[in-house]
Scaffold this active site. Structure first.
Site, short mmCIF file in Angstrom:
data_model
loop_
_atom_site.label_atom_id
_atom_site.label_comp_id
_atom_site.label_asym_id
_atom_site.label_seq_id
_atom_site.Cartn_x
_atom_site.Cartn_y
_atom_site.Cartn_z
N CYS A 116 41.34 2.08 -34.61
CA CYS A 116 42.43 2.85 -33.98
C CYS A 116 43.78 2.13 -34.10
O CYS A 116 44.82 2.74 -33.85
CB CYS A 116 42.12 3.11 -32.51
N HIS A 256 48.75 4.85 -28.97
CA HIS A 256 47.49 5.42 -29.43
C HIS A 256 46.94 6.40 -28.38
O HIS A 256 46.86 6.09 -27.20
CB HIS A 256 46.48 4.30 -29.68
N ASN A 286 41.36 12.07 -29.78
CA ASN A 286 41.59 10.76 -30.41
C ASN A 286 41.27 10.86 -31.90
O ASN A 286 40.10 10.96 -32.27
CB ASN A 286 40.68 9.73 -29.71
O1 UT7 Z 1 40.27 4.70 -29.39
C1 UT7 Z 1 39.89 3.47 -28.85
C2 UT7 Z 1 38.50 3.51 -28.39
N1 UT7 Z 1 38.14 4.35 -27.32
C3 UT7 Z 1 38.72 4.39 -26.10
O2 UT7 Z 1 39.76 3.84 -25.84
C4 UT7 Z 1 37.96 5.13 -25.03
C5 UT7 Z 1 37.99 4.41 -23.71
N2 UT7 Z 1 37.12 4.98 -22.71
C6 UT7 Z 1 37.28 6.21 -22.17
O3 UT7 Z 1 38.14 6.95 -22.54
C7 UT7 Z 1 36.37 6.59 -21.01
O4 UT7 Z 1 35.61 5.48 -20.62
C8 UT7 Z 1 35.41 7.77 -21.34
C9 UT7 Z 1 36.20 9.06 -21.46
C10 UT7 Z 1 34.63 7.51 -22.60
C11 UT7 Z 1 34.41 7.95 -20.17
O5 UT7 Z 1 35.11 8.16 -18.97
P1 UT7 Z 1 34.79 7.28 -17.68
O6 UT7 Z 1 35.64 7.78 -16.61
O7 UT7 Z 1 34.94 5.84 -18.05
O8 UT7 Z 1 33.32 7.65 -17.39
P2 UT7 Z 1 32.04 6.68 -17.23
O9 UT7 Z 1 31.59 6.20 -18.56
O10 UT7 Z 1 32.32 5.66 -16.17
O11 UT7 Z 1 30.99 7.69 -16.64
C12 UT7 Z 1 31.15 8.28 -15.33
C13 UT7 Z 1 30.13 9.38 -15.19
C14 UT7 Z 1 28.72 8.97 -15.63
O12 UT7 Z 1 27.79 9.62 -14.81
P3 UT7 Z 1 27.07 8.85 -13.61
O13 UT7 Z 1 26.37 7.68 -14.24
O14 UT7 Z 1 28.18 8.43 -12.69
O15 UT7 Z 1 26.18 9.88 -13.03
C15 UT7 Z 1 28.64 9.55 -17.02
O16 UT7 Z 1 27.31 9.82 -17.41
O17 UT7 Z 1 30.50 10.49 -16.02
C16 UT7 Z 1 29.42 10.83 -16.88
N3 UT7 Z 1 29.95 11.34 -18.14
C17 UT7 Z 1 30.23 12.63 -18.30
N4 UT7 Z 1 30.11 13.71 -17.50
C18 UT7 Z 1 30.50 14.90 -17.99
C19 UT7 Z 1 30.26 10.64 -19.24
N5 UT7 Z 1 30.75 11.49 -20.18
C20 UT7 Z 1 30.74 12.73 -19.62
C21 UT7 Z 1 31.10 14.00 -20.07
N6 UT7 Z 1 30.98 15.06 -19.24
N7 UT7 Z 1 31.60 14.20 -21.32
#
Ligand code: UT7
Length: 331
Positions: A116, A256, A286
């Site tokens: 990225c 980004h 992204n």
């Molecule tokens: O380009 C450079 C590389 N990438 C990035 O910079 C991405 C950086 N990370 C992110 O943008 C975020 O971490 C994500 C968007 C990937 C995930 O968001 P988050 O707020 O960090 O969610 P999380 O991983 O902490 O998950 C929270 C909850 C989990 O459920 P439980 O365990 O609390 O029941 C996940 O399973 O949200 C759940 N979850 C979803 N729920 C609905 C994860 N993805 C989804 C989804 N829809 N798409």
């Protein structure tokens, strides 16, 4: 005496026609428009169809738009750099194919893999080539077909990424405008957090890598999020300090587009207003190496000569940094 700087003098872009909305994704995995919108700021993303057109297809389209807008003769291009994490093929240079297809028959070219941060690192390379005095027209492209490495049954990655390409032309500038300074960094410990494990030398393709879904992008989202915010903030802060600038001096931040909440956190840390932040994540998601040039493409009309732009990016590797560039033309 005026310094010979390297400035951006033209922009082109391309996004595929096919739109994948949050509602459509909610039919594919357990997610919702509400979750994706509030957690990422993304409403829809573009996907290349058919995918077999390859990343070069989008890079060529972006380059051709630039060439036409700038009324540029492609034989005058000296160098084509394609920043991508998803080249057409692992070995054959995508940049070579792009250069030939656009008629840049006097150019050499290479692919640059900075994930990225690819385009940010590419800006450094393009500017250095210009400043050497040996090259006068460098075409820098950021292009990625993220859909080729995304598992559309993995809701933690498939909601974020999209496909697209953006291109800029770097030329020497007599007024000292263009790339002024940069803080670029890598940290190899980051490769456990964000990677495609197979298809390289460590794990060549096999029936096992396919069964283990090891050719798809894996990320530990929460950790990557934290590293992204802290490292982009630190790089931007150092860059501003070493140029005696405050964030009030910056006209626009070209950051980004990985997650709107990452952008909001950076803005808060650096005391930036929403007017300073260029944002288009809601429409493209992204697009990895394409997010920075696609921002320039979307906001070209806003950009005015002498304005101060702060670029920042973070990606797999880890790779990150910040670049200070002054804008060189009115469109
Ligand atoms: O380009 C450079 C590389 N990438 C990035 O910079 C991405 C950086 N990370 C992110 O943008 C975020 O971490 C994500 C968007 C990937 C995930 O968001 P988050 O707020 O960090 O969610 P999380 O991983 O902490 O998950 C929270 C909850 C989990 O459920 P439980 O365990 O609390 O029941 C996940 O399973 O949200 C759940 N979850 C979803 N729920 C609905 C994860 N993805 C989804 C989804 N829809 N798409």
């Amino acid at each position: 005496m005026t310094r010979k700087t390297a400035a951006i003098t033209a922009i082109g872009g391309f996004v595929p026609e096919f739109v994948l909305t949050n509602d459509a994704l909610a039919q594919m995995v357990e997610t919702s428009d509400e979750w994706i919108t509030t957690r990422t700021g993304i409403k829809e993303r573009r996907l290349l169809k058919p995918m077999s057109l390859g990343t070069s297809y989008m890079a060529i389209a972006a380059a051709k738009e630039l060439i036409q807008k700038k009324n540029l003769n492609p034989i005058d291009i000296d160098l084509v750099i394609v920043c991508t994490a998803t080249p057409d093929m692992p070995v054959s240079s995508t940049a070579a194919f792009v250069a030939t297809e656009i008629g840049a028959s006097n150019a050499f070219g290479y692919d640059l893999q900075g994930a990225c941060s690819g385009f940010l690192f590419g800006m450094s390379a393009a500017a250095a080539h210009i400043s050497s005095g040996r090259y006068h027209k460098v075409l820098l492209i950021g292009a990625d077909t993220m859909s080729s490495i995304i598992d559309y049954s993995d809701r933690t990655t498939c909601v974020i990424f999209g496909d697209g390409a953006g291109a800029v032309l770097f030329e020497p500038n007599d007024e000292g405008l263009g790339l002024q300074d940069e803080v670029l960094r890598v940290d190899g410990k980051g490769r456990d957090y964000l990677n495609v494990k197979a298809g390289g030398a460590i794990q060549p393709a096999s029936i096992h890598t396919i069964n283990n879904k090891a050719h798809f992008l894996h990320q530990e989202g929460k950790s990557v999020f934290k590293f992204a915010v802290s490292n982009m903030t630190a790089a931007a802060t150092q860059l501003l300090e070493q140029n005696n600038l405050s964030t009030y001096d910056i006209d626009y931040v070209v950051a980004h587009q990985a997650n709107k909440r990452i952008l909001d956190s950076i803005a808060k840390n650096l005391d930036l207003t929403s007017k300073q932040m260029l944002i288009n994540i809601e429409r493209y998601g992204n697009t990895t190496a394409a997010t920075l040039p696609l921002l320039l493409w979307d906001y070209e009309n806003k950009l005015k000569k002498n304005q101060k732009l702060l670029f920042t990016a973070f990606g797999g590797g880890f790779t990150w940094g910040a670049t200070y560039l002054t804008w060189a033309y009115n469109s």
